[in-house]
Structure formats: C-alpha cells, structure tokens
Design a protein around this motif. Sequence first.
Motif, PDB file in Angstrom:
ATOM      1  N   ASP A 136       9.381  -2.506  14.820  1.00  0.00           N
ATOM      2  CA  ASP A 136       8.894  -1.257  15.422  1.00  0.00           C
ATOM      3  C   ASP A 136       7.635  -1.538  16.236  1.00  0.00           C
ATOM      4  O   ASP A 136       7.192  -0.695  17.004  1.00  0.00           O
TER       5      ASP A 136
ATOM      6  N   GLY B   4       0.842  -1.197   0.000  1.00  0.00           N
ATOM      7  CA  GLY B   4       0.000   0.000   0.000  1.00  0.00           C
ATOM      8  C   GLY B   4       0.871   1.238   0.000  1.00  0.00           C
ATOM      9  O   GLY B   4       1.964   1.251  -0.577  1.00  0.00           O
ATOM     10  N   GLY B   5       0.380   2.296   0.681  1.00  0.00           N
ATOM     11  CA  GLY B   5       1.104   3.558   0.695  1.00  0.00           C
ATOM     12  C   GLY B   5       2.521   3.412   1.224  1.00  0.00           C
ATOM     13  O   GLY B   5       3.481   3.889   0.601  1.00  0.00           O
ATOM     14  N   ILE B   6       2.683   2.755   2.358  1.00  0.00           N
ATOM     15  CA  ILE B   6       4.012   2.641   2.965  1.00  0.00           C
ATOM     16  C   ILE B   6       4.886   1.681   2.149  1.00  0.00           C
ATOM     17  O   ILE B   6       6.056   1.970   1.878  1.00  0.00           O
TER      18      ILE B   6
ATOM     19  N   ASN C 276       0.025  -8.743  -2.621  1.00  0.00           N
ATOM     20  CA  ASN C 276      -1.225  -8.148  -2.128  1.00  0.00           C
ATOM     21  C   ASN C 276      -2.321  -9.146  -2.460  1.00  0.00           C
ATOM     22  O   ASN C 276      -2.087 -10.083  -3.220  1.00  0.00           O
TER      23      ASN C 276
ATOM     24  N   THR D 295       6.935  -3.104  10.502  1.00  0.00           N
ATOM     25  CA  THR D 295       6.491  -1.773  10.950  1.00  0.00           C
ATOM     26  C   THR D 295       4.963  -1.702  10.901  1.00  0.00           C
ATOM     27  O   THR D 295       4.400  -0.613  11.001  1.00  0.00           O
TER      28      THR D 295
HETATM   29  N1  NAI Z   1       4.866   1.624  12.832  1.00  0.00           N
HETATM   30  C1  NAI Z   1       4.094   2.680  12.690  1.00  0.00           C
HETATM   31  O1  NAI Z   1       4.245   3.676  13.375  1.00  0.00           O
HETATM   32  C2  NAI Z   1       3.032   2.677  11.646  1.00  0.00           C
HETATM   33  C3  NAI Z   1       2.384   1.522  11.334  1.00  0.00           C
HETATM   34  N2  NAI Z   1       1.420   1.503  10.360  1.00  0.00           N
HETATM   35  C4  NAI Z   1       0.820   0.218  10.013  1.00  0.00           C
HETATM   36  O2  NAI Z   1       1.106  -0.053   8.649  1.00  0.00           O
HETATM   37  C5  NAI Z   1      -0.050  -0.596   8.039  1.00  0.00           C
HETATM   38  C6  NAI Z   1      -0.013  -0.303   6.551  1.00  0.00           C
HETATM   39  O3  NAI Z   1      -0.180   1.078   6.360  1.00  0.00           O
HETATM   40  P1  NAI Z   1      -0.462   1.697   4.908  1.00  0.00           P
HETATM   41  O4  NAI Z   1       0.597   1.301   3.959  1.00  0.00           O
HETATM   42  O5  NAI Z   1      -0.743   3.136   5.115  1.00  0.00           O
HETATM   43  O6  NAI Z   1      -1.818   0.948   4.542  1.00  0.00           O
HETATM   44  P2  NAI Z   1      -2.456   0.746   3.103  1.00  0.00           P
HETATM   45  O7  NAI Z   1      -3.892   0.447   3.330  1.00  0.00           O
HETATM   46  O8  NAI Z   1      -2.059   1.850   2.192  1.00  0.00           O
HETATM   47  O9  NAI Z   1      -1.723  -0.579   2.588  1.00  0.00           O
HETATM   48  C7  NAI Z   1      -1.971  -1.849   3.102  1.00  0.00           C
HETATM   49  C8  NAI Z   1      -1.846  -2.834   1.965  1.00  0.00           C
HETATM   50  O10 NAI Z   1      -2.004  -4.159   2.484  1.00  0.00           O
HETATM   51  C9  NAI Z   1      -2.799  -4.885   1.561  1.00  0.00           C
HETATM   52  N3  NAI Z   1      -3.418  -6.019   2.244  1.00  0.00           N
HETATM   53  C10 NAI Z   1      -4.499  -6.018   3.066  1.00  0.00           C
HETATM   54  N4  NAI Z   1      -4.755  -7.287   3.472  1.00  0.00           N
HETATM   55  C11 NAI Z   1      -3.837  -8.080   2.887  1.00  0.00           C
HETATM   56  C12 NAI Z   1      -3.595  -9.474   2.912  1.00  0.00           C
HETATM   57  N5  NAI Z   1      -4.354 -10.304   3.619  1.00  0.00           N
HETATM   58  N6  NAI Z   1      -2.548  -9.950   2.187  1.00  0.00           N
HETATM   59  C13 NAI Z   1      -1.774  -9.120   1.462  1.00  0.00           C
HETATM   60  N7  NAI Z   1      -1.962  -7.787   1.394  1.00  0.00           N
HETATM   61  C14 NAI Z   1      -2.979  -7.272   2.109  1.00  0.00           C
HETATM   62  C15 NAI Z   1      -3.812  -3.853   1.047  1.00  0.00           C
HETATM   63  O11 NAI Z   1      -4.373  -4.257  -0.168  1.00  0.00           O
HETATM   64  C16 NAI Z   1      -2.916  -2.635   0.886  1.00  0.00           C
HETATM   65  O12 NAI Z   1      -2.301  -2.627  -0.384  1.00  0.00           O
HETATM   66  C17 NAI Z   1      -1.211   0.078   8.779  1.00  0.00           C
HETATM   67  O13 NAI Z   1      -2.375  -0.730   8.723  1.00  0.00           O
HETATM   68  C18 NAI Z   1      -0.693   0.226  10.179  1.00  0.00           C
HETATM   69  O14 NAI Z   1      -1.083  -0.865  10.964  1.00  0.00           O
HETATM   70  C19 NAI Z   1       1.068   2.629   9.688  1.00  0.00           C
HETATM   71  C20 NAI Z   1       1.672   3.822   9.990  1.00  0.00           C
HETATM   72  C21 NAI Z   1       2.691   3.951  11.004  1.00  0.00           C
END
Ligand code: NAI
Length: 321
Positions: free
Chosen positions: A259, A154-156, A175, A233
């Motif tokens: 993290d 996703g975004g990260i 994904n 993370t």
């Molecule tokens: N360590 C930290 O401080 C932070 C941790 N996070 C964590 O990182 C996670 C991801 O963040 P983003 O990239 O912004 O989310 P996002 O929603 O942009 O990306 C998540 C990706 O995972 C995919 N996904 C969902 N279920 C799946 C599965 N069963 N198998 C494979 N892929 C799957 C989605 O299709 C999406 O492409 C967040 O949910 C959060 O828990 C986010 C920000 C900061």
Amino acid sequence: MKTWEGLSDIAELVEPQSTNRDDFIQECTTYRLNGVVAVYRTAASVSVTGLWDEELVNALPKSLKFCSSVGAGYDQIDVHACSARDPPIKVSNTPTAVDDATADTAMFLILGALRGFSYGISALRKGQWRGGNGEVAPLGHDPEGKTIGVLGMGGIGRNMKKKCEAFGMKTIYHNRNPLSEELAGGAKYVSFDELLAQSDVLSLNLPLNKKTRHIISTAEFNNMKTGVVIINTARGAVMDEDALVKALESGKVWSCGLDVYEDEPQIHPELVKNPHVMLLPHMGTYTIETMTAMEEWCISNVRSALETGKLRSPVPEHVNL
Ligand SMILES: NC(=O)C1=CN([C@@H]2O[C@H](COP(=O)(O)OP(=O)(O)OC[C@H]3O[C@@H](n4cnc5c(N)ncnc54)[C@H](O)[C@@H]3O)[C@@H](O)[C@H]2O)C=CC1
Ligand SMILES: O=CC(=O)O
C-alpha cells in the motif's frame, strides 16, 4: 468542517494562505500567524510546506507549543527538532482511529497476494480470462495454516492478528519488547531473525524512522523462507524496494501486497510491470468513516492542548516531554 469550527468557542482560528514552502516560511513571521499556539496539521498540507524538517520546524512561530497531526504515521515531522525548541513543540498523531481500516487493507493484500488475484484481475480486464499468450495464472495459496509474522505489533498489527485468526492463520510477532499476555492475545513473541525465518507471510507494521529505514533489505530476504509473501502497509522506506524487486525476480519472495512505497507517488517500474503483485496507492485509511474519525481525533488533541495544556495522544517520543 464542523468539529474544527467548534474550536472557535475556545480559540481564534486562522488558516495559512501560502501555497508553497517558501511563502509559508515567510508567512510564519507575519502578525497573522505569530501568536499561534496549536497547529492542526492535515496530511495534504505536506504538498504546501514540504517535510517538517529542522529548517521548517525552526521557522515556525515562536509562540507554537503543539502540533496535532492527522495520521498514525508522523515520519514527515522531525520530532527531535520539535523537542529541541524552547519551549518545545509537542506533537500528537491519531493512533487507534486507523486500526480497522488499515488492518482491513492488509487483509485484502494478504489474500490477494497469497491467491495471486492481481494476475487474474489484470488478465480479465485485457479480455484474457485467467491469462493469455500461452500463460495462465499460477495456482495460489490458501491462508489456512500459514504463519503470519508481524513486525511492529502495535494497534494495526494487533487488529490484523484478530482478522488473520478468522482465516486460520497463526501469528508470531517481533517488537523491541514483548507485549503483555493480554495485549499479545496468544501471538508468540520471537526474535527478529526468528520472525524472518518462520513467517510464511511477513507483514510490516512498524513506524518509519532512522532506526527502521530499510530494516528489510537483501540480508533479511536471504534469511526468509523461499516463497515468502511480503505485506507492507506501514511506510515504503522500511523496506529496500530495489532489494524486494530482486527477491521477487529470484523467486525468494513469491508475491507481495503493498500500500506504501519508498518515493510516493512514484512506484518502482518493475513492481508496476509485475502482474503477480498486489499494489494499492496508499489507501489504508481511505474511507469516509475512518478519515472522519482521524480528523475528529486530531481536533480533540487541539482542544485538549488548549483546555488542559496536554495532548490526548502525544507521539511516543513526546509522552514525557
Ligand atoms: N497505509 C496506511 O494508510 C497507514 C499506514 N500506517 C503506518 O503504520 C504504522 C504503524 O501504525 P500503528 O500500528 O498505529 O502504530 P503503533 O505505534 O500502534 O505500532 C507500531 C509498533 O511498532 C513497534 N516498533 C517500533 N519500532 C520497532 C522496531 N525497530 N522493531 C520492531 N518493532 C518496532 C512499536 O513498539 C509498536 O508496537 C504507522 O507508523 C504508519 O506509518 C498507519 C495508518 C495507515
Ligand atoms: O498513512 C496513514 C497514516 O495514518 O499514517
């Protein structure tokens, strides 16, 4: 905060007074909170309310229609209980604003775990240079030429891919569905099993929910390359921490960079004892710039909900609610 106060041009702002969950549930029935339409939910509020589970969601004022939560992860909120209310409570998170800082944190962990920097850092602080008592820091590994596997592109994950390229790494990802070519940006889509088998470094970047809890456990470690490096993370519970400790002990996993943990702020004692692993106390977005951007994004969701009846960034489960 100025942005929050700025909402007073369109709404009356109230802040709950409770300091624990029972009091908060009681406060929800009072005249003060009864009538609240939108909530700005801070990450720190979990220490007062506990999880937004079915019990809490059903105790919230009947007037509530929107919950704008700070953070990309929203695993503390039972979004299905929110949808089931009549009318539903629509939930939003703060994607995108977190991408750079979290991907930067992942890069720090990737380099640190590959190079074994944690060992050197702790030896140095004990006055032992690169080691003591007859032990020296093991030689590390370069990122150049290594394959990084991103689970949850996703975004990260996509932001990390660009940063990994600068270090000469090749990205593969899994994904539930492949991305468009434009979004994938040259990263190769592989099956879950191929991702496990081909990654030199495996990075977990998917949300925590019922389907992803312990998506990485003993069977998955067994399918990885010996000497793999694991980076997390996302959320601790997407990986079975006990299984990780065993995989580190057996040498299947060479090192890891974490993290996030299954039971924050508790950390598995064997991870704390292990000088080789890189550990951070959930600092992915812990910068002034990123936290400000997240709060502003969150409040823009409240404004959008009040002005247009729609959240700016509803969580995926609520996009069509
Ligand atoms: N360590 C930290 O401080 C932070 C941790 N996070 C964590 O990182 C996670 C991801 O963040 P983003 O990239 O912004 O989310 P996002 O929603 O942009 O990306 C998540 C990706 O995972 C995919 N996904 C969902 N279920 C799946 C599965 N069963 N198998 C494979 N892929 C799957 C989605 O299709 C999406 O492409 C967040 O949910 C959060 O828990 C986010 C920000 C900061
Ligand atoms: O862990 C932080 C988040 O934004 O999610």
